[in-house]
Write a protein that holds these residues in place. Sequence first.
Motif, PDB file in Angstrom:
ATOM      1  N   GLN A  75       0.843  -1.199   0.000  1.00 18.72           N
ATOM      2  CA  GLN A  75       0.000   0.000   0.000  1.00 18.72           C
ATOM      3  C   GLN A  75       0.884   1.256   0.000  1.00 18.72           C
ATOM      4  OE1 GLN A  75      -3.275   0.162  -0.297  1.00 18.72           O
ATOM      5  NE2 GLN A  75      -3.538  -2.065  -0.294  1.00 18.72           N
ATOM      6  N   PRO A  76       0.712   2.163  -0.929  1.00 23.19           N
ATOM      7  CA  PRO A  76       1.601   3.328  -1.013  1.00 23.19           C
ATOM      8  C   PRO A  76       1.433   4.342   0.115  1.00 23.19           C
ATOM      9  CG  PRO A  76      -0.172   3.531  -2.599  1.00 23.19           C
ATOM     10  CD  PRO A  76      -0.273   2.143  -2.025  1.00 23.19           C
ATOM     11  N   TYR A  77       0.236   4.410   0.703  1.00 20.85           N
ATOM     12  CA  TYR A  77      -0.019   5.462   1.690  1.00 20.85           C
ATOM     13  C   TYR A  77      -0.003   4.995   3.132  1.00 20.85           C
ATOM     14  CZ  TYR A  77      -1.048   8.429  -2.264  1.00 20.85           C
ATOM     15  OH  TYR A  77      -0.938   9.140  -3.427  1.00 20.85           O
ATOM     16  N   PHE A  78       0.173   3.702   3.373  1.00 23.47           N
ATOM     17  CA  PHE A  78       0.326   3.214   4.743  1.00 23.47           C
ATOM     18  C   PHE A  78       1.086   1.896   4.744  1.00 23.47           C
ATOM     19  CE2 PHE A  78      -3.778   1.681   3.200  1.00 23.47           C
ATOM     20  CZ  PHE A  78      -3.857   0.360   3.648  1.00 23.47           C
ATOM     21  N   LYS A  97       1.985   5.229   8.643  1.00 25.06           N
ATOM     22  CA  LYS A  97       3.135   5.101   7.754  1.00 25.06           C
ATOM     23  C   LYS A  97       4.357   5.613   8.507  1.00 25.06           C
ATOM     24  CE  LYS A  97       4.844   5.652   3.091  1.00 25.06           C
ATOM     25  NZ  LYS A  97       4.557   6.044   1.699  1.00 25.06           N
ATOM     26  N   LYS A  98       5.350   4.765   8.628  1.00 23.39           N
ATOM     27  CA  LYS A  98       6.571   5.083   9.367  1.00 23.39           C
ATOM     28  C   LYS A  98       6.239   5.550  10.783  1.00 23.39           C
ATOM     29  CE  LYS A  98       9.197   6.204   5.215  1.00 23.39           C
ATOM     30  NZ  LYS A  98       9.979   7.242   4.472  1.00 23.39           N
ATOM     31  N   GLY A  99       5.258   4.884  11.401  1.00 26.23           N
ATOM     32  CA  GLY A  99       4.901   5.167  12.784  1.00 26.23           C
ATOM     33  C   GLY A  99       3.958   6.335  13.002  1.00 26.23           C
ATOM     34  N   LYS A 100       3.566   7.040  11.917  1.00 29.12           N
ATOM     35  CA  LYS A 100       2.679   8.191  12.039  1.00 29.12           C
ATOM     36  C   LYS A 100       1.303   7.847  11.476  1.00 29.12           C
ATOM     37  CE  LYS A 100       2.097  13.003  10.590  1.00 29.12           C
ATOM     38  NZ  LYS A 100       2.654  14.129   9.779  1.00 29.12           N
ATOM     39  N   ASN A 203       2.384  11.625   0.502  1.00 25.17           N
ATOM     40  CA  ASN A 203       3.235  10.652   1.199  1.00 25.17           C
ATOM     41  C   ASN A 203       3.255   9.286   0.539  1.00 25.17           C
ATOM     42  OD1 ASN A 203       0.699   9.719   1.910  1.00 25.17           O
ATOM     43  ND2 ASN A 203       1.232   9.333   4.053  1.00 25.17           N
ATOM     44  N   GLY A 204       2.646   9.190  -0.655  1.00 25.37           N
ATOM     45  CA  GLY A 204       2.682   7.931  -1.389  1.00 25.37           C
ATOM     46  C   GLY A 204       3.747   7.912  -2.469  1.00 25.37           C
ATOM     47  N   GLY A 205       4.508   9.014  -2.593  1.00 22.14           N
ATOM     48  CA  GLY A 205       5.556   9.078  -3.602  1.00 22.14           C
ATOM     49  C   GLY A 205       5.030   9.189  -5.018  1.00 22.14           C
ATOM     50  N   THR A 206       3.939   9.942  -5.179  1.00 24.73           N
ATOM     51  CA  THR A 206       3.313  10.077  -6.496  1.00 24.73           C
ATOM     52  C   THR A 206       3.911  11.240  -7.276  1.00 24.73           C
ATOM     53  OG1 THR A 206       1.259   9.252  -5.506  1.00 24.73           O
ATOM     54  CG2 THR A 206       1.092  10.253  -7.677  1.00 24.73           C
ATOM     55  N   PHE A 207       4.037  11.051  -8.592  1.00 27.41           N
ATOM     56  CA  PHE A 207       4.511  12.093  -9.502  1.00 27.41           C
ATOM     57  C   PHE A 207       3.353  12.502 -10.414  1.00 27.41           C
ATOM     58  CE2 PHE A 207       8.325  10.481  -7.875  1.00 27.41           C
ATOM     59  CZ  PHE A 207       9.425  11.220  -8.294  1.00 27.41           C
ATOM     60  N   ARG A 224       3.227   6.412 -10.294  1.00 29.98           N
ATOM     61  CA  ARG A 224       3.910   5.918  -9.099  1.00 29.98           C
ATOM     62  C   ARG A 224       4.674   4.652  -9.457  1.00 29.98           C
ATOM     63  NH1 ARG A 224      -0.239   4.516  -6.005  1.00 29.98           N
ATOM     64  NH2 ARG A 224      -0.789   6.690  -5.644  1.00 29.98           N
ATOM     65  N   GLY A 225       5.962   4.659  -9.173  1.00 27.50           N
ATOM     66  CA  GLY A 225       6.769   3.492  -9.529  1.00 27.50           C
ATOM     67  C   GLY A 225       6.804   3.234 -11.018  1.00 27.50           C
TER      68      GLY A 225
END
Length: 262
Positions: A75-78, A97-100, A203-207, A224-225
């Motif tokens: 999952q890109p967002y969590f 995601k990353k503890g947040k 926070n999903g690394g989208t372009f 993405r990717g």
Amino acid sequence: MKKILLAGFAGSLALAMPAHAASPFDGTWKGDVASAKLPDKPDVFLLQNGVYSCKTCTPPYSVKADGAFHPIKGQPYFDAASVKMVDAHTTIETHQKKGKVTNTVTATVAPDGKTLHFVFKDLSAPNGKVVEVKGSQTLVTPGPKGAHATSGTWKNDKVESVSDAGITMMLKDDGKSFTMTTPAEVSYTASYGGPAVPIKGDNGGTFAKVAKPDAHTIVETDVRGGKTVGIYTMKILRDGVMAITSEDTLRGTKTEFAANRQ
């Protein structure tokens, strides 16, 4: 960018005055929730024997419904999810995601079991703005015997409300590039026909990359990717009114709504 040439005195005196010819896209826009046409493709959830599964998520995932956080892959967002059974008709799902914590979804099924009301809260904004979405879904097919009331196949019914921060965007078209900014500080500036650029605050690394097929249409393609994940077509219908089509290319769904310049 255009220039307006003002000529006077039968051409004996010319005064060139630079001016920024406003694009019909320029300004602050707000989506019209009442105009939304939601996807027809239903959602399928199952909560049974202490395990929650989202069958139609992309990709699908399952997690123990014990209120604790468990890792989720793909999952890109969590990267972790927690599902808590509040009672026989209500659940709360929380993503991290990353503890947040990035978002929460509270789902409550009506006593007759035919309507699911949800409250989605997006907590991922860089500036801390919380976007809340309230809506409902209608039962198509119930879950198996003994499953939690939220189980089954659910079709989108309506969106009741969305926080202003979630349906407002500031746009700027200078003829060569397009800029989009939201109150939650999610933004990008991309050149027409140019390469995809990072969406700041996503926070999903989208372009995003943009094209302008005509003076009244802008198409944003999200990547993405290296894979297209969404296409957003913005089309000016008349001054101050825009039609937006949002396509989720991974799931094969489409949402349509109108937006008005503020």
